[in-house]
Scaffold this motif. Sequence first.
Motif, PDB file in Angstrom:
ATOM      1  N   ASN A  68      -1.331   9.310  -2.609  1.00 50.85           N
ATOM      2  CA  ASN A  68      -1.377   9.378  -4.078  1.00 50.85           C
ATOM      3  C   ASN A  68      -2.440  10.341  -4.613  1.00 50.85           C
ATOM      4  OD1 ASN A  68       0.668   7.287  -4.522  1.00 50.85           O
ATOM      5  ND2 ASN A  68      -0.876   5.875  -3.735  1.00 50.85           N
ATOM      6  N   SER A 265       4.113  12.109  -9.927  1.00 55.05           N
ATOM      7  CA  SER A 265       3.550  10.767  -9.899  1.00 55.05           C
ATOM      8  C   SER A 265       2.086  10.776  -9.489  1.00 55.05           C
ATOM      9  CB  SER A 265       4.330   9.887  -8.914  1.00 55.05           C
ATOM     10  OG  SER A 265       4.171  10.356  -7.589  1.00 55.05           O
ATOM     11  N   SER A 266       1.586  11.898  -8.900  1.00 53.59           N
ATOM     12  CA  SER A 266       0.203  11.960  -8.442  1.00 53.59           C
ATOM     13  C   SER A 266      -0.763  12.292  -9.568  1.00 53.59           C
ATOM     14  CB  SER A 266       0.064  13.015  -7.338  1.00 53.59           C
ATOM     15  OG  SER A 266       0.422  14.290  -7.830  1.00 53.59           O
ATOM     16  N   TYR A 289       7.832  11.823  -6.881  1.00 50.82           N
ATOM     17  CA  TYR A 289       6.790  11.920  -5.855  1.00 50.82           C
ATOM     18  C   TYR A 289       6.774  13.361  -5.334  1.00 50.82           C
ATOM     19  CZ  TYR A 289       7.670   6.871  -5.820  1.00 50.82           C
ATOM     20  OH  TYR A 289       7.864   5.566  -6.166  1.00 50.82           O
ATOM     21  N   THR A 294       2.954   8.283  -0.876  1.00 51.00           N
ATOM     22  CA  THR A 294       2.310   7.045  -1.305  1.00 51.00           C
ATOM     23  C   THR A 294       1.901   6.244  -0.075  1.00 51.00           C
ATOM     24  OG1 THR A 294       4.393   5.805  -1.297  1.00 51.00           O
ATOM     25  CG2 THR A 294       3.811   6.993  -3.327  1.00 51.00           C
TER      26      THR A 294
END
Length: 321
Positions: A68, A265-266, A289, A294
């Motif tokens: 992440n 998403s990071s 992603y 993750t």
Amino acid sequence: MSVRVGAARLRALVLTLVSFFVIAGTATGCATGDGDRPRIVVTTNILGDITRQIAGDEADVSVLMKPNADPHSFGLSAVQAAELESADLVVYNGLGLEENVLRHVEAARTSGVATFAAGEAADPLTFHTGADGGPGEETARAPDPHFWTDPDRVRTAAGLIADRIVEHVDGVDEKAVRGNAERYDGQLADLTAWMEKSFAAVPEDRRALVTNHHVFGYLADRFGLRVIGAVIPSGTTLASPSSSDLRSLTQAMRKAHVRTVFADSSQPTRLAEVLRQEVGGDVDVVALYSESLTEKGEGAGTYLDMMRANTTAMAEGLSAD
């Protein structure tokens, strides 16, 4: 009598100390044996997963970037920097991706460590970075580091990683490494076929992408999608959009009838939310992603998981009414 007792105690103490050092020596020998195992250090967690699939049990693979994290901004501790210079092989993305780590990779290379820049070996594309000057001037171009969004390029990189492991990492079983690489290549080929089928279901007039920053150029090139633009006209999340950037992108989205923005998403989706306000409240923001794996079980624990999750989200987002 007391002298004999003291001597007995002395002999017992000596025996105890001898036993201690024998046990300690044995333990140290075991630790040294573990330390002698071949060791590969990888900068990003996406490449880390790919490298582990190929190395298997033949070498210890240490990944510097945590799940992440943002590859453009993560940094190294002093211990991690030292790991690079004591590795048998360093695998990194290159093309400017790991902006705070590349100097440490260069230091390792200078000290004699074998290094491999996967992105530079995967036939890199370039992207427009936005106008640097006045009206009418050509936009600048820069290499795109996000090659992993094209699984075919990952197949190329994975094969080259296998070559580098065999060439530079002493003590590995070449047959085992080649076997791992062949197995993983088959999984990547299956992934490509599945992605082709998934994107083929997206109507032609819906095949337009807008993202936080330029990250899916390789995927678009491979699977016939159009990149309308990015909120940040750059290949790094460390850049910021100008008001003219947002205005140009807003106009392009309206012209192409695009109502979906795909965000990494990071990182926070703040910039995509700003664009939503610019275009109108009915713009959908879909999280992907795109630049980091993750933790296991959280949606993108492996490269294959990440690509399947992204493809599903993109195909559904592009096809939605």
